[in-house]
Design a protein around this motif. Structure first.
Motif, mmCIF file in Angstrom:
data_model
loop_
_atom_site.group_PDB
_atom_site.id
_atom_site.type_symbol
_atom_site.label_atom_id
_atom_site.label_comp_id
_atom_site.label_asym_id
_atom_site.label_seq_id
_atom_site.Cartn_x
_atom_site.Cartn_y
_atom_site.Cartn_z
ATOM 1 N N GLY A 17 0.789 -1.234 0.000
ATOM 2 C CA GLY A 17 0.000 0.000 0.000
ATOM 3 C C GLY A 17 0.814 1.273 0.000
ATOM 4 O O GLY A 17 0.308 2.330 0.353
ATOM 5 N N TYR A 69 7.920 1.195 9.024
ATOM 6 C CA TYR A 69 6.836 1.052 8.044
ATOM 7 C C TYR A 69 5.530 1.611 8.609
ATOM 8 O O TYR A 69 4.802 2.338 7.918
ATOM 9 C CB TYR A 69 6.689 -0.420 7.665
ATOM 10 N N VAL A 70 5.247 1.306 9.872
ATOM 11 C CA VAL A 70 4.014 1.807 10.485
ATOM 12 C C VAL A 70 4.036 3.334 10.518
ATOM 13 O O VAL A 70 3.044 3.994 10.195
ATOM 14 C CB VAL A 70 3.840 1.227 11.910
ATOM 15 N N ARG A 129 3.286 4.725 7.140
ATOM 16 C CA ARG A 129 1.845 4.685 6.839
ATOM 17 C C ARG A 129 1.110 5.797 7.575
ATOM 18 O O ARG A 129 0.208 6.433 7.027
ATOM 19 C CB ARG A 129 1.249 3.322 7.219
ATOM 20 N N ILE A 130 1.486 6.030 8.840
ATOM 21 C CA ILE A 130 0.826 7.088 9.605
ATOM 22 C C ILE A 130 1.083 8.450 8.962
ATOM 23 O O ILE A 130 0.172 9.263 8.823
ATOM 24 C CB ILE A 130 1.292 7.069 11.072
ATOM 25 N N ARG A 184 1.462 9.159 5.916
ATOM 26 C CA ARG A 184 0.712 9.312 4.670
ATOM 27 C C ARG A 184 -0.790 9.215 4.860
ATOM 28 O O ARG A 184 -1.534 9.301 3.887
ATOM 29 C CB ARG A 184 1.141 8.227 3.674
ATOM 30 N N SER A 185 -1.240 9.004 6.092
ATOM 31 C CA SER A 185 -2.661 8.724 6.313
ATOM 32 C C SER A 185 -3.434 10.007 6.613
ATOM 33 O O SER A 185 -2.848 11.034 6.939
ATOM 34 C CB SER A 185 -2.811 7.777 7.500
ATOM 35 N N PRO A 186 -4.765 9.938 6.516
ATOM 36 C CA PRO A 186 -5.580 11.085 6.921
ATOM 37 C C PRO A 186 -5.292 11.475 8.375
ATOM 38 O O PRO A 186 -5.266 12.660 8.708
ATOM 39 C CB PRO A 186 -7.014 10.570 6.775
ATOM 40 N N PHE A 187 -5.063 10.475 9.217
ATOM 41 C CA PHE A 187 -4.720 10.744 10.611
ATOM 42 C C PHE A 187 -3.447 11.595 10.695
ATOM 43 O O PHE A 187 -3.395 12.592 11.417
ATOM 44 C CB PHE A 187 -4.539 9.399 11.333
ATOM 45 N N LEU A 214 -2.259 13.525 8.404
ATOM 46 C CA LEU A 214 -2.551 14.859 7.867
ATOM 47 C C LEU A 214 -3.163 15.744 8.958
ATOM 48 O O LEU A 214 -2.807 16.910 9.106
ATOM 49 C CB LEU A 214 -3.506 14.724 6.675
ATOM 50 N N MET A 215 -4.080 15.164 9.730
ATOM 51 C CA MET A 215 -4.703 15.919 10.821
ATOM 52 C C MET A 215 -3.654 16.324 11.861
ATOM 53 O O MET A 215 -3.694 17.421 12.403
ATOM 54 C CB MET A 215 -5.787 15.086 11.517
ATOM 55 N N ARG A 232 -0.505 16.907 11.351
ATOM 56 C CA ARG A 232 0.281 18.022 10.816
ATOM 57 C C ARG A 232 -0.531 19.313 10.854
ATOM 58 O O ARG A 232 0.013 20.394 11.069
ATOM 59 C CB ARG A 232 0.725 17.711 9.393
#
Lengths: 403, 251
Positions: free
Chosen positions: A5, A214-215, A218-219, A221-224, A226-227, A229
């Motif tokens: 992903g 890796y985790v 993923r975090i 790049r995630s909507p979470f 983004l919030m 930041r």
């Protein structure tokens, strides 16, 4: 190629990290044994394990500090909690780390929920002070009040009369993962003058560190992510955009606390001891230094910072006067003494001075940390080779975004 | 019955009665302007609408539900968006990310732990954000760093963020403050279009009479914390009480 992903770019990034981690025992051993520069070799198990463990610690810390901007000064508390949990599992069950590590993550998550819930009621400096207070409370509890649980100043360790109910007759008497004994080396080739050590414990922590990386990727790049930041940039706007920022910051705090607990657990997995000093504020400060030195809010920064500081701590501190005599011995006596006198302030026990100067230079000239330094060098090369990227005419990329 | 019903709102700060007995009814789909001299209590009133201040007396109902005592994010989730006097945007993020955050807030609510999804793979959000940026003519700036834009563009971005949530009520606090005339006219045109095309009710607080008279369907004049008159722009223009409030007793 895309993996798990990730975008093409991130996949390449992850593969580079995997390669570097796996090749560490070779890459950190650039000088032949017995040469004058062999002091700078860092490819021995103890140090490599520390690189991986503090890498995990800093990656987790970066999810809180790098993304949301909340500067915690108390993350060492989770480190200690993780270590104590793992050693207790040794004492009660057996030396297999498979029981202790997940529990260390879970217990530090519980601690993080409590500490985070209270501390996150304030922001900025007050948040930092609150976390510092919690960490110092934990340290003092571990050091004296909770002696039955932590064995006070002696530190928690495994004794012969501990229950260890699952201990088998043929089982190793030191930490292992289903028989994969952490202290053992599975391969120690000597090629030419070079000696390489492939250690079980290092590869165990390295694989966990790659998963941890890796985790975090993923975090990021995630909507979470983004919030998180957005919280750092403008919390007012986020509130008026319909986002409740409190649970987001708490989630980031708990995730980074779990990373710290995992790192603490791994420390005890490499060396079956847990002491209160692991929770001291200096340990909390160290991870802050690592993250800022490497580049807060970047993916690679905390790992670089952790490696850098651990390298200095272990290598520069080893350079004592006799090593210096070896280096400068060919010079005339007066000059030799002078050079040794000057170097004396920067190596050996005074390595903190070198680190301090370095930290100042980075903060003043490279606010984005070592990662920014790397990007600037890369940009310089690109310009020289006449590449199509003209930095001056590109919109400024968002800083503190993973790269 | 209006979409926003304000009844008997009063607020005191120490010795200052900032608002007293404010009654206001904002009709759905209208543009309602609140004007008044400095210190009339316009911003205080707006802060009551968005949950930043809780009044001492009175009630504020939005679609029949009280907004008092609710937090700003809850009020936003009810369908009220706000544009600030100085544009509040996410300066460190790109224009596209700014709008996507609004879209996520609308789709996922106040909190959702989507830590293992990827922003770039959220096709509906990306599409929606691009559509909104195109509506405000900013699609070419999508990868720009938001803080590096001109003030007019920041305002437009803030507006786009509000629009992406398709609010029922848009609150604007001096949307053209500090803008050049050309930017002001662009903003007026944009607001008119939003009101007509999207049917969004607006409450505008404004100093600039040019903006007020070209946009508002209804105007409330506030003076010393109390509504003086409420009427159509044509009637407000020549109203003696309004002149008095703005120019003093002798006028």
């Amino acid at each position: 190629m895309r993996l798990l992903g990730l975008s093409r770019k991130d996949t390449r990034f992850l593969l580079i990290v995997i390669f570097l981690t796996m090749a560490t025992p070779i890459l950190l051993q650039p000088f032949p044994e017995g040469s004058g520069l062999a002091t700078f070799n860092a490819g021995y198990p103890d140090l490599m394990q520390r690189f991986a463990i503090f890498g995990i610690f800093a990656i987790g810390f970066n999810i809180l500090f790098g993304l949301t901007g909340y500067l915690s000064f108390g993350h060492a508390a989770f480190l200690g909690v993780g270590s104590y949990t793992v050693v207790w599992m040794y004492k009660l069950l057996d030396y297999n780390v498979v029981y202790g590590l997940p529990l260390a993550v879970a217990v530090s998550a519980v601690f993080a929920v409590v500490i985070g819930y209270v501390s996150l009621r304030r922001s900025g400096i007050y948040f930092s002070i609150l976390t510092l207070a919690f960490a110092q409370m934990s340290y003092n509890l571990a050091y004296s009040v909770l002696t039955p649980l932590t064995n006070g100043e002696t530190g928690l360790q495994v004794y012969g009369n501990d229950p260890q109910v699952l201990l088998g007759a043929t089982e190793a008497n030191s930490p292992h993962f289903f028989g994969w004994v952490m202290n053992d080396n599975f391969w120690e080739p000597v090629i030419g003058g070079w000696k390489f050590t492939f250690n079980n414990g290092y590869y165990f922590t390295a694989i966990i560190a790659i998963i941890a990386f890796y985790v975090s990727l993923r975090i990021f790049r995630s909507p979470f992510g983004l919030m998180l930041r957005a919280i750092k940039t403008n919390q007012t706007r986020l509130n008026y955009t319909g986002i409740n920022t409190r649970p987001y910051t708490l989630a980031a705090f708990v995730i980074s606390g779990m990373y710290a607990g995992l790192a603490g657990g791994l420390m005890a997995a490499m060396d079956p001891l847990a002491g209160a000093e692991r929770m001291q504020w200096t340990a909390s400060g160290e991870v802050v230094l690592m993250t800022i030195l490497g580049g807060a809010g970047t993916l690679m920064g905390p790992i670089l910072g952790a490696g850098f500081i651990k390298y200095f701590e272990n290598i520069f501190s080893k350079i004592n006067d006799s090593v210096l005599h070896g280096w400068f011995g060919f010079l005339p006596d007066g000059l030799e003494d002078f050079l040794i006198g000057v170097s004396h302030f920067f190596v050996g026990k005074s390595w903190h001075l070198t680190l301090g100067l370095l930290f100042m230079l980075v903060v003043v000239f490279l606010p984005g940390g070592l990662v920014e330094g790397g990007q600037r060098i890369a940009a310089m090369f690109r310009k020289k080779s006449g590449g199509k990227d003209d930095a001056a005419h590109q919109p400024k990329p968002a800083p503190h975004v993973a790269e | 019955m209006g979409i926003l019903e304000v009844k008997g709102v009063g607020k005191r700060f120490g010795g200052l009665q900032a608002l007293s007995d404010v009654n206001l009814s904002v009709a759905e789909h209208s543009v309602h302007a609140i004007i008044g001299p400095n210190g009339a209590g316009k911003s205080t009133l707006l802060n009551v609408f968005v949950g930043k201040l809780i009044p001492d007396t009175g009630s504020v109902m939005f679609n029949g539900q009280s907004v008092l005592g609710r937090k700003p994010h809850e009020i936003n989730q009810m369908g009220i968006s706000r544009v600030f006097q100085t544009p509040e945007i996410f300066g460190d993020l790109t224009v596209m990310e700014n709008v996507m955050i609004s879209c996520f807030a609308k789709r996922d609510g106040a909190f959702r732990l989507h830590a293992f999804r990827t922003v770039a793979h959220e096709a509906d959000i990306v599409e929606h954000a691009e559509q909104v940026l195109e509506d405000v003519n900013m699609l070419d700036k999508r990868n720009m760093h938001a803080a590096s834009m001109s003030r007019g563009d920041k305002r437009r971005l803030e507006m786009a963020m509000c629009l992406s949530q398709d609010p029922q009520l848009l609150l604007l606090d001096e949307p053209t403050a500090g803008m050049a005339r050309a930017d002001t006219n662009n903003t007026i045109a944009l607001l008119k279009e939003i009101n007509q095309k999207r049917d969004i009710t607006m409450v505008i607080i404004e100093h600039d009479m040019h903006v007020v008279f070209s946009l508002a369907d209804r105007i409330t004049v506030l003076a010393q914390g109390t509504p003086l008159v409420e009427d159509t722009p044509e009637r407000i223009k020549g109203h003696p009480k309004v002149k008095e409030a703005y120019l003093g007793e002798s006028a």
